[in-house]
Design a protein around this motif. Structure first.
Motif, PDB file in Angstrom:
ATOM      1  N   THR A 186      13.949 -23.624  17.235  1.00  9.19           N
ATOM      2  CA  THR A 186      12.502 -23.589  17.013  1.00  9.19           C
ATOM      3  C   THR A 186      11.985 -25.005  16.724  1.00  9.19           C
ATOM      4  N   ARG A 195      11.506 -26.735  20.713  1.00  5.26           N
ATOM      5  CA  ARG A 195      10.046 -26.622  20.781  1.00  5.26           C
ATOM      6  C   ARG A 195       9.415 -27.969  21.133  1.00  5.26           C
ATOM      7  N   TRP A 238       7.811 -18.620  20.015  1.00  5.45           N
ATOM      8  CA  TRP A 238       8.152 -19.196  18.699  1.00  5.45           C
ATOM      9  C   TRP A 238       7.928 -18.178  17.598  1.00  5.45           C
ATOM     10  N   ARG A 255      10.673 -15.762  17.694  1.00  6.00           N
ATOM     11  CA  ARG A 255      11.914 -16.298  17.106  1.00  6.00           C
ATOM     12  C   ARG A 255      11.839 -16.293  15.577  1.00  6.00           C
TER      13      ARG A 255
END
Ligand code: AMP
Ligand code: MG
Length: 301
Positions: A136, A140, A161, A164
């Motif tokens: 993440t 990301r 995200w 997650r």
């Protein structure tokens, strides 16, 4: 001890992320210790020996498990903190794993797979040097990593995200309900301090090996990383799996906060050595008799 220890944990403990703002946490903070490195060193020593005693009980009791997750930008001092805080702890009671770029086998699985295989046994302290949180953070900041992964296209949506974070929180809640104590450490350094540390890697003979141009390139994404950390902490700081946002511009203070947070978490468990029950008492008695007999026999020889 516990009260004194708590004051080094409380200001940095995030148990509810909903209003978390990274800006509110100063990487330069060093509590009420005013630049007193010596006072910190003796407190750290005290914390480490307390931790050793608690770890022995944790191991003997063999019920609770502990998972400590370390996340940070490069040069924030993860390795040093792990080394100093766990110095003296029985190595058999610790299971340390570093998670680097995922292998092709890792990528052939769901993002948490490689970490789940390394979860500590009950009675042990598991340490993750980086973790599924990287999926993440670095992933990301570099969406091409996600593009290159084997996740089915229809699942690559803007919600990924949030999904997650939900999955991580659900997993951590599950772990906690299974008897695992979780603490997640974000070693918070400033961009200026990171640059200072990179510079010292260029100059100091013992540190040159640590220098990498890649680290310098990642630095260019500093703000994106900070935004990703803030969002991760916001969505995954819970009472059962809190984040500790550790002020890390001063290594000696960071280590103290980490040690204090672990001691604090273990003290809450009220760990005890397993009680000596009737069966154990009779085993001890038999053992004593056997050794006495052997003693007499060898004396007679
Ligand atoms: P270090 O901890 O300095 O040895 O570096 C390990 C590197 O692995 C860091 O640059 C991380 O960002 C990278 N890394 C860790 N997990 C992942 C992941 N899931 N995907 C991509 N890179 C990762
Ligand atoms: Mg590195």
């Amino acid at each position: 001890m516990s009260k004194r220890i708590r004051k080094f944990v409380e200001p940095y403990l995030v148990t509810n992320g909903s209003k978390f703002r990274l800006k509110a946490f100063d990487p330069d903070d060093h509590g009420s210790l005013k630049a007193s490195k010596d006072a910190a060193a003796s407190l750290l020593e005290e914390g480490v020996s307390r931790l050793c005693a608690l770890q022995e009980k944790l191991y003997a009791q063999d019920q609770w498990g502990v998972l400590l997750i370390f996340q940070a930008m490069d040069a924030a001092g993860k390795d040093g903190a792990i080394k100093h805080v766990l110095s003296g702890v029985n190595p058999q009671g610790c299971q340390i794993t570093s998670f680097k770029q995922p292998s092709s086998e890792d990528l052939d699985h769901d993002f948490m797979w490689r970490c789940l295989r390394k979860l500590p046994e009950r009675g042990r302290i598991g340490i993750f040097n980086r973790s599924y949180y990287e999926d993440t953070l670095v992933v990301r900041v570099h969406p091409e990593l996600l593009e290159r992964s084997q996740i089915p296209r229809p699942l690559l949506t803007r919600r990924i995200w949030k999904e997650r974070f939900e999955d991580i929180s659900a997993f951590e809640r599950y772990l906690s309900r299974s008897g695992y104590v979780i603490r997640k450490f974000f070693l918070n350094i400033s961009a200026e301090e990171q640059l200072r540390r990179f510079r010292s890697r260029l100059d100091e003979p013992d540190k040159k090996w640590k220098f990498s141009l890649g680290d310098l390139r990642e630095r260019e994404h500093w703000n994106d990383y900070m935004a990703a950390y803030q969002d991760a902490i916001r969505h995954t700081a819970t009472p059962e799996a809190p984040w500790v946002v550790v002020p890390s511009n001063r290594k000696w203070f960071a280590r103290l906060v980490v040690a204090a947070a672990i001691v604090d978490a273990l003290e809450e468990l009220d760990l005890q050595f397993p009680p000596v029950n009737a069966a154990k008492r009779s085993e001890l008695e038999k053992g004593r008799l056997m050794m006495e007999r052997e003693g007499k026999r060898t004396k007679g020889k």
